[in-house]
Design a protein around this motif. Structure first.
Motif, PDB file in Angstrom:
ATOM      1  N   ASP A  40       0.958 -33.170 -58.369  1.00  0.00           N
ATOM      2  CA  ASP A  40       1.531 -34.351 -59.035  1.00  0.00           C
ATOM      3  C   ASP A  40       2.844 -34.774 -58.391  1.00  0.00           C
ATOM      4  OD1 ASP A  40       1.273 -36.409 -60.902  1.00  0.00           O
ATOM      5  OD2 ASP A  40       2.578 -35.419 -62.333  1.00  0.00           O
ATOM      6  N   GLU A  41       2.936 -34.572 -57.101  1.00  0.00           N
ATOM      7  CA  GLU A  41       4.138 -34.928 -56.360  1.00  0.00           C
ATOM      8  C   GLU A  41       4.224 -36.441 -56.170  1.00  0.00           C
ATOM      9  OE1 GLU A  41       6.035 -34.077 -51.886  1.00  0.00           O
ATOM     10  OE2 GLU A  41       4.082 -33.282 -52.474  1.00  0.00           O
ATOM     11  N   GLN A  42       5.439 -36.967 -56.174  1.00  0.00           N
ATOM     12  CA  GLN A  42       5.677 -38.358 -55.815  1.00  0.00           C
ATOM     13  C   GLN A  42       6.427 -38.414 -54.492  1.00  0.00           C
ATOM     14  OE1 GLN A  42       7.466 -40.826 -58.834  1.00  0.00           O
ATOM     15  NE2 GLN A  42       6.189 -39.961 -60.450  1.00  0.00           N
ATOM     16  N   VAL A  43       6.049 -39.374 -53.673  1.00  0.00           N
ATOM     17  CA  VAL A  43       6.691 -39.585 -52.387  1.00  0.00           C
ATOM     18  C   VAL A  43       7.401 -40.926 -52.424  1.00  0.00           C
ATOM     19  CG1 VAL A  43       6.273 -39.983 -49.929  1.00  0.00           C
ATOM     20  CG2 VAL A  43       5.055 -38.162 -51.111  1.00  0.00           C
ATOM     21  N   VAL A  44       8.588 -40.988 -51.818  1.00  0.00           N
ATOM     22  CA  VAL A  44       9.341 -42.230 -51.749  1.00  0.00           C
ATOM     23  C   VAL A  44       9.187 -42.830 -50.359  1.00  0.00           C
ATOM     24  CG1 VAL A  44      11.612 -43.302 -51.921  1.00  0.00           C
ATOM     25  CG2 VAL A  44      10.980 -41.464 -53.488  1.00  0.00           C
ATOM     26  N   MET A  45       8.747 -44.060 -50.302  1.00  0.00           N
ATOM     27  CA  MET A  45       8.536 -44.770 -49.047  1.00  0.00           C
ATOM     28  C   MET A  45       9.596 -45.864 -48.912  1.00  0.00           C
ATOM     29  SD  MET A  45       5.271 -47.158 -48.045  1.00  0.00           S
ATOM     30  CE  MET A  45       4.087 -45.854 -48.295  1.00  0.00           C
ATOM     31  N   ASP A  46      10.340 -45.810 -47.822  1.00  0.00           N
ATOM     32  CA  ASP A  46      11.385 -46.798 -47.550  1.00  0.00           C
ATOM     33  C   ASP A  46      10.783 -47.940 -46.741  1.00  0.00           C
ATOM     34  OD1 ASP A  46      13.577 -48.282 -46.830  1.00  0.00           O
ATOM     35  OD2 ASP A  46      14.631 -46.652 -45.795  1.00  0.00           O
ATOM     36  N   LEU A  47      10.559 -49.081 -47.370  1.00  0.00           N
ATOM     37  CA  LEU A  47       9.915 -50.191 -46.686  1.00  0.00           C
ATOM     38  C   LEU A  47      10.795 -50.823 -45.616  1.00  0.00           C
ATOM     39  CD1 LEU A  47       7.962 -52.072 -49.511  1.00  0.00           C
ATOM     40  CD2 LEU A  47       7.130 -50.400 -47.862  1.00  0.00           C
ATOM     41  N   SER A  48      12.087 -50.527 -45.640  1.00  0.00           N
ATOM     42  CA  SER A  48      12.972 -51.066 -44.607  1.00  0.00           C
ATOM     43  C   SER A  48      13.008 -50.184 -43.363  1.00  0.00           C
ATOM     44  CB  SER A  48      14.392 -51.226 -45.155  1.00  0.00           C
ATOM     45  OG  SER A  48      14.981 -49.957 -45.410  1.00  0.00           O
ATOM     46  N   ASN A  49      12.379 -49.013 -43.445  1.00  0.00           N
ATOM     47  CA  ASN A  49      12.379 -48.075 -42.325  1.00  0.00           C
ATOM     48  C   ASN A  49      11.433 -48.577 -41.237  1.00  0.00           C
ATOM     49  OD1 ASN A  49      12.171 -45.897 -40.564  1.00  0.00           O
ATOM     50  ND2 ASN A  49      12.049 -44.372 -42.188  1.00  0.00           N
ATOM     51  N   GLU A  50      11.983 -48.834 -40.060  1.00  0.00           N
ATOM     52  CA  GLU A  50      11.177 -49.362 -38.972  1.00  0.00           C
ATOM     53  C   GLU A  50      10.131 -48.360 -38.489  1.00  0.00           C
ATOM     54  OE1 GLU A  50      13.807 -50.649 -35.921  1.00  0.00           O
ATOM     55  OE2 GLU A  50      14.665 -52.289 -37.111  1.00  0.00           O
TER      56      GLU A  50
END
Length: 347
Positions: A136-146
């Motif tokens: 049940d892990e959540q991952v954070v995705m940075d949409l500004s990361n090239e």
């Protein structure tokens, strides 16, 4: 990330698979090379095979709970021995997305951090690449990361929190011609992703909170949060022999815990001569890492735990918690380093 930023020694699999990669990394690796997007012109064109409309997601019992499983033409993508189904390989010429369930939350913005759970499967052989669902892990995705896989940057803005998505991503929008052997992804492999979009938020741009007066005898810092900090080493003072962690601004956000994905801005200075050897502010992009995953020098992993988002920290790292165990000839191997770190986000 131009060396010598805090070195990348190992990689947390769940966050990594969301990033394009053109090398397997290792000690002293250049993070910008590890997570830079592939050269689209070099990606071999793979003729599409199969039908994405016949890809689906089912729920199966596992360890007392339910986890999602990607199927193709109504059947598992591998048999009981783990061999690919006869219907494979499946490939697509361009990223395709299907909304399995709509979301009713706020729409994702192009520069936000997105919290999600996901399952990734190699559509060539049906093997599972990684899944966050068993824990049940959540991952954070940075949409500004090239360095983010292009398919995510193109498809996620505008999606509402709570949505469930199924994506098929060709090599040019994923790992390119080189693939990623550590993840079992070969050149030309299409990837399938099942995503649950939990939410999204905008990280801080710089430290925010109450200023703190540090003890005497430590380096003094002038920082505006938008340009590299100016650090003055106290004249005639020997460097400390143990890690020093001193808040310069006390943030009011959540406390950083081991295992969190943290986003920071920082400036690094040598104690020996006061010279700046690296700064994310000069590079123009925050730096992200998972705490306790050996992605950075030990002094960082130790220093940020228990600190609050919004804080600005003064970290003084003697060689044994900096680059003291680096290979011979490393230019910072014997250096005590001084960092000014703004904690912008943590999940």
């Amino acid at each position: 990330m131009p060396a010598p930023r805090p070195r990348l020694l190992a990689l947390a699999l769940a966050p990594l698979v969301l990033l394009a990669a053109c090398s397997s990394g290792g000690e002293g690796a250049d993070d910008s090379a590890l997570t830079s997007a592939p050269d689209d012109a070099a990606v071999t064109s793979i003729p599409p095979t199969g039908d994405f409309s016949e890809v689906a997601v089912e729920r199966q019992e596992q360890d007392g709970g339910e986890v999602p499983v990607i199927t193709y033409q109504g059947e598992p993508m591998t048999d009981e021995e783990g061999q690919p189904a006869d219907t494979l390989p499946l490939s697509v010429a361009e990223t395709q997305v299907r909304e399995l369930a709509p979301g009713d939350g706020e729409p994702v913005q192009p520069d936000q951090h997105v919290e999600l759970r996901y399952l990734a499967v190699n559509a060539t052989n049906g093997s599972e690449v990684v899944s966050t669902f068993p824990t049940d892990e959540q991952v954070v995705m940075d949409l500004s990361n090239e360095s983010l896989l292009p398919g995510f940057q193109e498809q996620l803005p505008g999606v509402h929190a709570g949505a469930e998505l199924l994506l098929a991503m060709p090599p040019e929008d994923a790992f390119g011609e080189q693939g990623y052997s550590e993840l079992g992804v070969g050149s030309g492999d299409t990837l399938l992703f099942y995503l649950e979009v939990v939410g999204s938020h905008s990280p801080l741009e710089q430290a925010e909170g109450e200023p703190v007066e540090p003890p005497e005898g430590l380096p003094t810092v002038e920082a505006d949060g938008s340009s590299p900090a100016e650090v003055t080493i106290p004249e005639g003072e020997d460097p400390p022999e143990e890690l020093v962690v001193e808040p310069l601004i006390q943030g009011e956000g959540p406390e950083v815990a081991e295992g969190d994905q943290v986003t920071v801005h920082y400036t690094g200075v040598k104690w020996s001569d006061g010279s700046v050897f690296d700064s994310s502010l000069e590079a123009g992009e925050p730096f992200g890492f998972q705490v306790g995953a050996n992605m950075v020098i030990p002094g960082w992993d130790q220093g940020v735990v228990g600190q609050r988002v919004g804080s600005r920290l003064l970290l003084i790292t003697p060689p044994d918690v900096a680059y003291g165990d680096a290979q011979e000839g490393h230019e910072l191997k014997e250096e005590t380093l001084v960092f000014v770190v703004d904690i912008l986000d943590a999940h």
